[in-house]
Design an enzyme around this catalytic site. Structure first.
Site, PDB file in Angstrom:
ATOM      1  N   HIS B  61       0.816  -1.291  -0.035  1.00 54.39           N
ATOM      2  CA  HIS B  61      -0.016  -0.200   0.211  1.00 54.39           C
ATOM      3  C   HIS B  61       0.790   1.003   0.036  1.00 54.39           C
ATOM      4  CE1 HIS B  61      -3.931   1.957   1.766  1.00 54.39           C
ATOM      5  NE2 HIS B  61      -2.873   3.097   0.734  1.00 54.39           N
ATOM      6  N   LEU B  64       2.564   6.559  -5.094  1.00 51.00           N
ATOM      7  CA  LEU B  64       3.552   6.674  -5.117  1.00 51.00           C
ATOM      8  C   LEU B  64       3.208   8.328  -6.762  1.00 51.00           C
ATOM      9  CD1 LEU B  64       5.526   4.422  -7.138  1.00 51.00           C
ATOM     10  CD2 LEU B  64       6.253   5.197  -4.396  1.00 51.00           C
ATOM     11  N   ASP B 155      -8.791   2.187  -3.441  1.00 53.33           N
ATOM     12  CA  ASP B 155      -7.853   3.421  -1.737  1.00 53.33           C
ATOM     13  C   ASP B 155      -8.357   5.024  -2.142  1.00 53.33           C
ATOM     14  OD1 ASP B 155      -7.135   3.677   0.828  1.00 53.33           O
ATOM     15  OD2 ASP B 155      -5.078   4.386  -0.588  1.00 53.33           O
ATOM     16  N   ASP B 308       0.807   2.530   3.668  1.00 53.84           N
ATOM     17  CA  ASP B 308      -0.105   3.361   3.502  1.00 53.84           C
ATOM     18  C   ASP B 308       1.055   5.041   2.720  1.00 53.84           C
ATOM     19  OD1 ASP B 308      -2.444   5.493   2.269  1.00 53.84           O
ATOM     20  OD2 ASP B 308      -3.237   5.380   4.779  1.00 53.84           O
TER      21      ASP B 308
END
Lengths: 319, 452
Positions: B61, B64, B155, B308
């Protein structure tokens, strides 16, 4: 005390100092020349990101009675509405030489962010931030209660044992929060009365406050010294906090019958602006028990005291 | 020209066993200490005394930000941050601009990762077109593309439509993929700012109730059971969620779950400062929740740690709380935080860390050519970590483009000393290798693979 950001962090000593200095300021306001030279040559900026004519003119009157220069910076129609950040606004004010900043902001914690930043060095006064706090409102309310209870013998007195009932949209009210913390520090007992949808989450278990859903029973049980009504905003109905104004008014409004059920010396307060006929009847608002206009008058004295204590540079001063 | 060979001397495996490691042609071979032969003689020696050898970490997770939000991070800078944290593979979330919902975008992201060479970049595909939660994106095309997408996620947004979620679970099953759900009931969290509790009420910040996460997870595990599909739950943050997942696993439902480093260490009390570095989605929760997440990792209810990693430019955090962006960077600090929260507390051993930060995330993401066992001939993706040091976590430790770390100024244990990706170093002696050198090593590796 370098800033006034909340009442939660105010000690009893600090609170009483502000209230007592406000007594001196109130005396000034009764003179023919209502002006002190204390802040001559200093500049107070009223930085209002949210409309509030009442609070702004109260701070303006307070600053002017202390001989300060006042700049009113309203976010509407300014560069702020074009996307300027809080940081840039603050740095601009610092560059202009603001000696004190009174900030009203729709975001909780914005005055805190300003005070903790290195964007501006001036004392910060929170004039209401989001649903967090409105410390000068709580101070003027405490001042008003103290004067009604103790008159000329108010100086130095706390509010030990005083019973205060705060009714209405507590969840969205920075006034209720600031009042709870300050009144508790001063020794008063506070009860919130509201539908369960408008009680702040976690208050029942974690806050030093009584919670009731039943206004009439609370009046019977506590025989309060003070009943403080909060403004209810109509947009709450759309978000399913309560069905409609009629039901709200029936259950949680201070109507004439409820006014009659109070002790004859119970004080009726409202921070304004009022919705007459909704949370408070005209009879209650205009009764001898109502302190609505005293609150406005006392607001100037409290704000004079706060600006004086934060900005006069003479922090040792005792009332 | 092929990359040079390395001899790692005196590394400690997670089993406690000490070994030397010969790294040659992108593969590793454990060798007995003081082995001397033609292979070891020509190798560059690295002293790994006191360093724990962990398999290359895998982050399921990561944000980028490229394409579209290059002011926050790029594939190059984000994978560089990954290397600094000991990661050799990252799964890049789909909320880019354009959204990673077509084969073209995911192949581009993967190619950027290959060229940069700091880590294997596996794109995550969006479940729905534009993350809009309305219709399925071209999941098959992404699965069959060169990027071979196996993880699908919206997400940042929750797939809250129950029928759409059911279809997504079923359709993704077709390609041996998994739906990674961001569990957040949108109506219960409208304009929400922090964990809902007495503190949010005091601070005047709109509450984000635990039930908004738990109710979605409860629905999703039942849907996964009904259609017999895999489900992965992103960033579990509440004790109640851990309970729901524990119950689901006990019923045999095929669900996996992740916890972030920050939810394993930090609590909502930090929000008192109104410092927007602590603003994150899902929000920091209570002590009880942190304890439950740690216990969940210890008993296997929570399968993995995933960062994350969510970079944001300075101006997105330098503001009043409500206006600030959600998210924190976490790649560079993940291992140190895991050590603090889990190893130093005695809840996990280093072998468990290898499981939750490498083996399991690789399995969930169907990461090809991954090994965590240091067996002879294994791909040379590993990191050498010094758990005994302790230092102030400062800006020098960040290797990405953004600095929105909640740990700056804190004293944290441990430090990544070396990271090897495909047999070449991306971190050497605690310093990230410069991007040009790494890109050249990556090109040499690719050439060697083609010809060799």
């Amino acid at each position: 005390m370098r800033h006034l950001l909340s009442t939660k962090t105010l000690s009893q000593g600090e609170a009483l100092q502000i209230l007592d200095v406000a007594e001196d300021m109130a005396a000034v306001s009764t003179r023919e020349v209502k002006k002190l030279p204390a802040l001559r040559g200093k500049t107070v900026v009223n930085l209002f990101f949210e409309d509030s004519t009442r609070t702004r003119i109260s701070f303006e009157a307070a600053a002017k009675r202390l001989s300060a220069d006042v700049i009113n910076f309203s976010a509407k129609g300014s560069s702020v509405s074009k996307g300027e950040s809080l940081k840039d606004t603050a740095q601009t004010l610092a560059a202009m030489g603001a000696d004190g900043v009174v900030i009203r902001h729709h975001a909780s914690g914005a005055p805190h962010v300003l005070a903790e930043s290195n964007w501006i060095d001036a004392p910060i006064v929170n004039a209401g931030d989001g649903t967090h706090e409105h410390p000068t409102q709580a101070l003027l309310d405490a001042f008003t209660i103290r004067r009604r209870l103790f008159g000329d013998r108010s100086r130095g007195r706390d509010l030990d044992g005083v019973s205060v009932v705060i009714v209405g949209d507590v969840m969205h009210s920075r006034v209720a929060r600031s009042n709870l913390w300050l009144l508790q520090t001063l020794g008063a007992h506070v009860t919130f009365v509201a539908p369960a949808t408008l009680v702040p989450f976690g208050a029942e278990t974690d806050w030093p406050v009584g919670i009731s859903y039943d206004f009439d029973q609370t009046i019977r049980d506590t025989r309060p010294d003070v009943v403080m009504m909060l403004r209810i905003q109509s947009e709450r109905m759309n978000a399913a906090f309560f069905p409609n104004a009629r039901e709200y008014s029936r259950e949680w409004g201070l109507d004439d019958a409820r006014l009659a059920s109070l002790r004859p010396d119970t004080i009726v307060m409202h921070p304004g602006p009022m919705n007459r006929g909704l949370e408070i009847s005209a009879g209650a608002a205009d009764s001898a028990q109502s302190t609505v206009l005293e609150q406005v008058t006392n607001g100037v004295s409290i704000r004079m005291a706060v600006l004086y204590l934060l900005m006069s540079g003479d922090r040792e001063v005792q009332p | 020209m092929s990359n040079p060979s390395y001899l790692i001397v005196g590394a400690t495996l997670v089993s406690g066993e000490r070994t030397d490691l010969l790294v040659q042609d992108a593969r590793l071979t454990p060798v007995a200490p003081n082995t001397s032969n033609s292979n070891t003689a020509g190798a560059i020696r690295i002293d790994a005394e006191g360093l724990v050898a962990l398999p290359g970490l895998v982050d399921l997770h990561t944000h980028l930000r490229e394409p579209g939000f290059e002011q926050s991070e790029t594939v190059l800078t984000g994978s560089r941050a990954a290397a600094a944290g000991g990661f050799t593979s990252v799964f890049a979330m789909a909320n880019t601009m354009p959204v990673s919902d077509t084969a073209g975008v995911v192949e581009q992201v993967m190619a950027l990762g290959d060229d940069a060479g700091f880590a294997t970049v596996r794109p995550i595909g969006a479940v729905t077109v534009g993350l809009a939660g309305e219709r399925l994106s071209e999941i098959g095309a992404m699965a069959h593309s060169r990027a071979q997408v196996r993880v699908f996620s919206d997400d940042g947004k929750c797939i809250h439509d129950s029928l759409l979620m059911r279809r997504a679970l079923e359709y993704v099953k077709t390609f041996d993929g998994v739906v990674a759900q961001h569990a957040q009931d949108p109506r219960l969290t409208e304009n929400a700012q922090m964990n809902e509790g007495a503190l949010s009420s005091e601070l005047g910040l709109k509450g984000w109730p635990a039930v908004a996460e738990e109710s979605i997870i409860a629905r999703d595990v039942l849907l996964a059971e009904h259609v017999g599909a895999r489900l992965h739950v992103c960033h579990v943050s509440t004790a109640g969620s851990v309970e729901v997942i524990r119950w689901a696993k006990s019923r045999g439902i095929v669900v996996t779950a992740e916890a972030t480093p920050h939810h394993l260490l930090l609590t909502e009390d930090l929000v008192r400062s109104y410092d927007a570095r602590y603003k994150v989605n899902p929000p920091l929760r209570r002590d009880e929740d942190v304890e439950a997440l740690r216990a969940g990792l210890a008993d296997g209810t929570i399968d993995i740690i995933a960062t994350d990693h969510a970079p944001h430019p300075t101006e997105s955090k330098e503001s009043e709380w409500d206006a600030a962006s959600f998210g924190m960077v976490g790649l560079e600090s993940a291992l140190s935080v895991a050590q603090t929260a889990l190893v130093d507390t005695g809840l996990l051993q280093w072998a468990d860390i290898a499981r939750v930060l490498s083996q399991k995330p690789a399995e969930i993401g169907r990461l090809a050519d991954h090994s965590h066992a240091f067996e002879p001939g294994a791909p040379a993706n590993f990191t050498l970590y010094d758990p005994s040091s302790s230092s102030t976590f400062d800006l020098d430790r960040l290797a990405g483009k953004s600095t929105n770390s909640p740990y700056l100024g804190l004293t944290l244990p441990g430090r990544v000393q070396y990271t090897f990706h495909h047999g070449y170093p991306t971190v050497l002696g605690g310093t990230v290798v410069d991007s040009t050198t790494v890109a050249a090593s990556a090109a040499a590796w690719k050439a060697g693979r083609t010809h060799g």
